[in-house]
Design a protein around this motif. Structure first.
Motif, mmCIF file in Angstrom:
data_model
loop_
_atom_site.group_PDB
_atom_site.id
_atom_site.type_symbol
_atom_site.label_atom_id
_atom_site.label_comp_id
_atom_site.label_asym_id
_atom_site.label_seq_id
_atom_site.Cartn_x
_atom_site.Cartn_y
_atom_site.Cartn_z
ATOM 1 N N ILE A 79 64.216 46.417 72.621
ATOM 2 C CA ILE A 79 64.446 47.174 73.858
ATOM 3 C C ILE A 79 65.858 46.872 74.365
ATOM 4 C CG2 ILE A 79 63.533 45.393 75.457
ATOM 5 C CD1 ILE A 79 62.106 47.725 76.985
ATOM 6 N N GLY A 80 66.414 47.779 75.146
ATOM 7 C CA GLY A 80 67.752 47.577 75.734
ATOM 8 C C GLY A 80 68.781 47.333 74.642
ATOM 9 N N GLY A 81 69.566 46.294 74.821
ATOM 10 C CA GLY A 81 70.628 45.986 73.871
ATOM 11 C C GLY A 81 70.113 45.628 72.495
ATOM 12 N N SER A 82 68.821 45.393 72.375
ATOM 13 C CA SER A 82 68.276 45.011 71.069
ATOM 14 C C SER A 82 67.907 46.213 70.209
ATOM 15 C CB SER A 82 67.074 44.078 71.255
ATOM 16 O OG SER A 82 67.544 42.811 71.655
ATOM 17 N N SER A 136 64.739 40.580 69.195
ATOM 18 C CA SER A 136 64.657 40.142 70.593
ATOM 19 C C SER A 136 65.397 38.815 70.708
ATOM 20 C CB SER A 136 63.187 39.975 71.010
ATOM 21 O OG SER A 136 63.115 39.454 72.321
ATOM 22 N N LYS A 137 66.467 38.819 71.467
ATOM 23 C CA LYS A 137 67.260 37.587 71.569
ATOM 24 C C LYS A 137 66.422 36.478 72.205
ATOM 25 C CE LYS A 137 71.569 35.547 72.986
ATOM 26 N NZ LYS A 137 72.854 35.613 73.625
ATOM 27 N N SER A 138 65.789 36.809 73.332
ATOM 28 C CA SER A 138 64.995 35.795 74.029
ATOM 29 C C SER A 138 63.718 35.490 73.261
ATOM 30 C CB SER A 138 64.632 36.293 75.421
ATOM 31 O OG SER A 138 63.855 37.474 75.318
ATOM 32 N N GLY A 139 63.218 36.499 72.576
ATOM 33 C CA GLY A 139 61.950 36.326 71.860
ATOM 34 C C GLY A 139 60.751 36.384 72.773
ATOM 35 N N THR A 141 60.505 39.037 75.427
ATOM 36 C CA THR A 141 60.444 40.306 76.161
ATOM 37 C C THR A 141 59.094 40.982 75.916
ATOM 38 O OG1 THR A 141 62.817 40.505 75.943
ATOM 39 C CG2 THR A 141 61.614 42.523 76.467
ATOM 40 N N GLY A 198 72.862 40.903 74.901
ATOM 41 C CA GLY A 198 72.199 42.068 74.309
ATOM 42 C C GLY A 198 73.069 43.307 74.192
ATOM 43 N N ARG A 199 73.661 43.742 75.298
ATOM 44 C CA ARG A 199 74.363 45.035 75.250
ATOM 45 C C ARG A 199 75.735 44.969 74.579
ATOM 46 N NH1 ARG A 199 73.701 42.875 80.030
ATOM 47 N NH2 ARG A 199 75.463 42.529 81.419
ATOM 48 N N GLN A 278 73.599 51.897 79.211
ATOM 49 C CA GLN A 278 73.128 50.525 79.383
ATOM 50 C C GLN A 278 74.304 49.580 79.534
ATOM 51 O OE1 GLN A 278 71.960 48.035 76.290
ATOM 52 N NE2 GLN A 278 70.950 46.607 77.663
ATOM 53 N N GLU A 282 74.211 48.063 83.240
ATOM 54 C CA GLU A 282 73.762 46.679 83.378
ATOM 55 C C GLU A 282 74.938 45.740 83.631
ATOM 56 O OE1 GLU A 282 69.733 45.982 81.103
ATOM 57 O OE2 GLU A 282 71.232 44.657 80.260
ATOM 58 N N GLN A 410 72.606 40.044 83.886
ATOM 59 C CA GLN A 410 71.767 41.136 84.377
ATOM 60 C C GLN A 410 70.632 40.566 85.223
ATOM 61 O OE1 GLN A 410 72.564 40.871 80.989
ATOM 62 N NE2 GLN A 410 70.877 39.441 80.657
#
Ligand code: PA5
Length: 428
Positions: A79-82, A136-139, A141, A198-199, A278, A282, A410
């Protein structure tokens, strides 16, 4: 060699006005390039294309080869930047009907929470040989994690042990639920660099893996990034189009033009606008500041939103993406009966007519007091798209620092999550 050009002739900004904020812009550029600003630890994208790990890049190509050879479709979860950058690239380079024309097909999930969407997608891919790329960077989301849980179960049911080879993960290199699970399940994993958010991550494995799997020439893409990094880091106000674009946006915003519309005339470039929205939304929309980034596809949307742009509230300026050359084209046939009275354009090409529509619209909107910026791209291939991405990221960083906000965080995105998790009864 042709190059990306910025045309400010219809922007209602004079040379003198551009120079009035030159010092501010140059100082913001220096802050960015010298990594002296807030969140400077998130500016790894500035030179990532020179520091890329060669082994990791080779692994990306091998993973892409595996996906191409072993699947009819792959699903990109993110999602988003991912996912926005990869989607923009796949559509812009592989074209409008890439899923009907090329294999593997590409589908997206993890970018919403709709049961209806997921149920239908599962129906679509059910009979196909499938691979999954989860990013997913954070893992953590929710949208992505949830869809991954569903697809993981389906893949395990369908492929058993082999599912492990069909799942590819792009996430933080050390931490997060996704990283832990990938280690445990032995999925092939790629890293989102710590110093790239992400973005700004389309230039990393986040963009490169799905692009390569979809048949995009990533070597050419990286060449374009390097060309962008070389040209757009020049501390030369008059000749650096990132400085000039950031300047024009800021001047127009100070004149109460609060909405910037990204306009394009090629349907295959629609998702470039989504990525751009985005990036700027953002990055800049914080502390009560920012230009609202919107997008329109012309000529389609001239028949829906054109009225507002032409005669509505004068809060808009347009940034037009002009793709100068497109090899795919066709001529208007001659009809001896001329029932539809179109013989006056017979023999002309569609791209020529589209260009005239652009010129006519640009003039009309200018007359309606809508300032227009044009970004002229010689053609939409891997090289120029990468350079365009870099151009926008650099412009956004400069613009953000000019506005005295942090373009690399963000914090506002957390607000909805907090409420949602509370309503869902999450305890931690
Ligand atoms: O630009 C950003 O940082 C965000 O849009 C993220 O890319 C998005 O929220 C997805 O985050 P993550 O990759 O951690 O799942």
């Amino acid at each position: 060699m042709d190059n990306i050009k910025l045309d400010l002739t219809g922007s209602f900004i004079s040379e003198e006005e551009l120079h009035e904020i030159k010092t501010e812009i140059m100082s913001a550029q220096e802050t960015l390039l010298d990594r002296k600003g807030v969140s400077s630890e998130m500016t790894g994208w500035l030179d990532y294309m020179y520091r890329m790990d060669a082994d990791e890049y080779r692994d990306i190509k091998n993973a892409a080869k595996y996906i191409k050879e072993n699947s009819e479709a792959f699903i990109l979860l993110g999602i988003g930047g991912s996912y926005l950058g990869a989607k923009a690239a796949i559509e812009a380079i592989r074209g409008d009907f890439h899923n009907e024309l090329f294999s593997p097909q590409v589908y997206y999930a993890g970018q919403n929470l709709s049961g209806a969407y997921l149920k239908k997608l599962i129906k679509v891919i059910n009979e196909k040989k499938v691979c999954i790329i989860v990013i997913s960077k954070s893992g953590t989301t929710l949208e992505t994690a949830l869809s991954f849980r569903i697809f993981r179960c389906l893949m395990e049911e369908k492929y058993g042990e082999e599912s492990r080879n069909r799942i590819f993960v792009v996430t933080d290199q050390l931490k997060g639920a996704l990283k832990n699970m990938s280690d445990l399940k032995k999925y092939k994993t790629f890293a989102v660099p710590d110093d790239i958010g992400g973005r700004y991550s389309v230039i990393t494995p986040v963009g490169l893996l799905p692009m390569a799997a979809a048949g995009i020439d990533t070597d050419k893409f990286i060449e374009g990034l390097r060309s962008g990094a070389e040209e757009y880091t020049k501390r030369d106000f008059e000749n650096n189009i990132c400085c000039l674009y950031a300047t024009a946006r800021n001047i127009l915003n100070r004149r109460k033009k609060d909405v910037e519309i990204f306009v394009n005339y090629e349907p295959s470039c629609t998702s470039i606008a989504e990525w751009w929205k985005q990036l700027f939304g953002e990055s800049e929309g914080k502390e009560g500041k920012g230009i609202f980034p919107a997008s329109l596809n012309f000529t389609t949307d001239l028949h829906s939103m054109g009225q507002f742009v032409q005669e509505g509230r004068e809060i808009i300026f347009e940034t037009n993406l002009a793709v100068e050359n497109n090899e795919d084209d066709m001529e208007v046939p001659f009809d001896p009966n001329d029932f539809d009275k179109l013989n006056y354009i017979s023999g002309k090409t569609l791209n020529y007519i589209n260009k005239k529509a652009f010129e006519g619209t640009f003039m009309a909107h200018n007359e309606g007091n809508v300032p227009g910026i044009i970004i002229r791209v010689p053609k939409m291939d891997e090289f120029y798209l990468a350079k365009l991405f870099y151009f926008f990221m650099m412009s956004c960083g400069i613009s953000g620092y000019t506005n005295k906000i942090d373009p690399f965080t963000q914090p506002g995105v957390e607000a909805y999550k907090k409420n949602m998790f509370r309503l869902l009864g999450r305890s931690v």
